[in-house]
Motif scaffolding. Structure first.
Motif, mmCIF file in Angstrom:
data_model
loop_
_atom_site.group_PDB
_atom_site.id
_atom_site.type_symbol
_atom_site.label_atom_id
_atom_site.label_comp_id
_atom_site.label_asym_id
_atom_site.label_seq_id
_atom_site.Cartn_x
_atom_site.Cartn_y
_atom_site.Cartn_z
ATOM 1 N N LEU A 1 0.881 -1.172 0.000
ATOM 2 C CA LEU A 1 0.000 0.000 0.000
ATOM 3 C C LEU A 1 0.920 1.225 0.000
ATOM 4 N N VAL A 2 0.863 2.044 -1.056
ATOM 5 C CA VAL A 2 1.721 3.232 -1.088
ATOM 6 C C VAL A 2 1.045 4.327 -0.274
ATOM 7 N N PHE A 3 1.663 4.666 0.843
ATOM 8 C CA PHE A 3 1.040 5.564 1.812
ATOM 9 C C PHE A 3 0.917 6.984 1.249
ATOM 10 N N LYS A 4 -0.321 7.487 1.200
ATOM 11 C CA LYS A 4 -0.594 8.868 0.791
ATOM 12 C C LYS A 4 0.040 9.226 -0.555
ATOM 13 N N LEU A 5 -0.033 8.273 -1.490
ATOM 14 C CA LEU A 5 0.632 8.490 -2.784
ATOM 15 C C LEU A 5 0.107 9.730 -3.518
ATOM 16 N N VAL B 1 5.182 4.692 -10.658
ATOM 17 C CA VAL B 1 5.623 4.328 -9.298
ATOM 18 C C VAL B 1 5.180 2.892 -8.979
ATOM 19 N N ILE B 2 3.906 2.606 -9.262
ATOM 20 C CA ILE B 2 3.341 1.271 -8.975
ATOM 21 C C ILE B 2 4.059 0.198 -9.798
ATOM 22 N N ASP B 3 4.279 0.495 -11.096
ATOM 23 C CA ASP B 3 4.962 -0.477 -11.972
ATOM 24 C C ASP B 3 6.369 -0.773 -11.464
ATOM 25 N N ASP C 1 7.318 -3.699 1.111
ATOM 26 C CA ASP C 1 7.561 -2.510 1.938
ATOM 27 C C ASP C 1 8.747 -1.792 1.315
ATOM 28 N N ALA C 2 8.561 -0.510 1.000
ATOM 29 C CA ALA C 2 9.634 0.160 0.255
ATOM 30 C C ALA C 2 9.752 1.630 0.617
ATOM 31 N N TYR C 3 10.932 2.157 0.322
ATOM 32 C CA TYR C 3 11.136 3.601 0.321
ATOM 33 C C TYR C 3 11.254 4.004 -1.145
ATOM 34 N N ILE C 4 10.479 4.954 -1.557
ATOM 35 C CA ILE C 4 10.433 5.355 -2.961
ATOM 36 C C ILE C 4 10.983 6.761 -3.090
ATOM 37 N N ASP D 1 -4.504 4.032 4.471
ATOM 38 C CA ASP D 1 -4.571 5.227 3.631
ATOM 39 C C ASP D 1 -3.532 5.241 2.505
ATOM 40 N N GLY D 2 -3.728 4.402 1.512
ATOM 41 C CA GLY D 2 -2.757 4.384 0.419
ATOM 42 C C GLY D 2 -3.322 3.793 -0.842
ATOM 43 N N VAL D 3 -2.447 3.674 -1.839
ATOM 44 C CA VAL D 3 -2.820 3.111 -3.125
ATOM 45 C C VAL D 3 -2.274 1.680 -3.202
ATOM 46 N N LYS D 4 -3.164 0.723 -3.461
ATOM 47 C CA LYS D 4 -2.840 -0.707 -3.455
ATOM 48 C C LYS D 4 -2.086 -1.093 -4.739
ATOM 49 N N TYR D 5 -1.163 -2.022 -4.623
ATOM 50 C CA TYR D 5 -0.511 -2.585 -5.819
ATOM 51 C C TYR D 5 -0.298 -4.079 -5.686
#
Ligand code: PXG
Length: 290
Positions: A42-46, A75-77, A86-89, A286-290
């Protein structure tokens, strides 16, 4: 397969992910960036980070050739390609390749870079015992010259403050505005709790309007605190009941002393701990699912 880095729509192995020495991001710090995290796919507050990226770019008249929707997809790709749960982008947009002069008109195309990697978490001790802050002589950039709301690639102001803290044996620096009001730390916003109110410096003073800062304010309202943006002095900090920092990498970190003045009882405060728990819940939601 090693880590893949996105540069202008193509993916490169980490060792081949390079940009030109003529890129104005390197030559002049001419560009903008975002630091984003994902938790359990889940990308938090993307959307909020993408919005701030485009606003930063707009502020420096930097045209990002792809739409916000396509930026989110990129970003999602990149996360999916690298199989990171779990990542730092790190999302970077530079002015691109130009000549050795600073004229941005010479740069034809902005470079878009997306680096996704594992996150290096801060030691657990920091969250249990709290952080000691020191104030530093370098003030935060004055907003009339370079507004800290622009998350630009020129971070020397913050790096100088960090060096000043390290020089005297502290991990983190508290920065003031040029007029001497509390601004923020080198990569985190600051909050105090006083008599049941949650207070953080107003953004007009010249700070980065942190995404995590916004989340902390929302949680504060939810748990019944009065939430205020205000002008704060050193004395307000010294006499606070509780203090903490917010940022994408740090999340919510309790502060237990400032310039050797003990805050509260010298341990992470009760309300701070409640906010930390609620924040954890928010990262699951609160994020965008991938
Ligand atoms: N203030 C400044 C000056 C920042 O650079 C924050 C506040 C917190 O904002 P967010 O939106 O993350 O809640 C930042 C965060 C890092 C790192 O690795 C963080 C930032 C920049 C560079 C590195 O901790 N920005």
């Amino acid at each position: 397969m090693g880590l893949k880095v996105y540069i202008n729509g193509e993916y490169f192995d980490k060792k081949d992910a390079k940009i030109s020495v003529f890129d104005h991001g390197l030559l002049y710090g001419d560009g903008v960036f975002e630091g984003i995290r994902s938790y359990n796919r889940l990308v938090f507050k993307l959307e909020e980070h993408i919005q701030r990226l485009y606003e930063s770019a707009h502020g420096i008249m930097l045209d990002i050739a792809i739409s916000r929707k396509d930026m989110i997809k990129a970003v999602i790709d990149t996360l999916n390609l690298n199989k990171l749960d779990d990542a730092y982008i790190r999302l970077i947009v530079t002015r691109g390749i130009g000549d050795l002069g600073l004229d941005p008109r010479k740069c034809k195309d902005a470079a878009i870079i997306i680096i996704t990697d594992k996150i290096q978490l801060y030691p657990e001790k920091l969250y249990k015992e709290g952080l000691r802050l020191i104030t530093v002589p370098t003030p935060r950039n004055i907003p009339e010259a370079l507004n800290p709301q622009i998350k630009s690639l020129n971070y020397l102001n913050n790096i100088l403050a960090k060096i000043e803290a390290i020089n005297v044996g502290y991990e983190e620096a508290l920065m003031f505005t040029a007029s001497g009001y509390v601004a923020e730390c080198t990569g985190d916003n600051i909050f105090i709790i006083k008599d049941g109110s949650l207070i953080t410096p107003s953004s007009y003073l010249g700070i980065l309007k942190g995404i995590t800062r916004g989340v902390a304010m929302d949680i504060g309202k939810k748990i019944g605190l009065e939430v205020k943006e205000d002008v704060l002095t050193r004395h307000n900090l010294f006499t606070a009941d509780e203090c903490f920092l917010t940022g994408t990498a740090a999340e919510i970190v309790p502060v237990v002393s400032i310039e050797k003045r003990i805050i509260g009882n010298g341990k992470p405060g009760k309300i701070t701990l409640a906010l930390m728990r609620e924040f954890k819940e928010s990262t699951k939601r609160d994020g965008v699912k991938y």
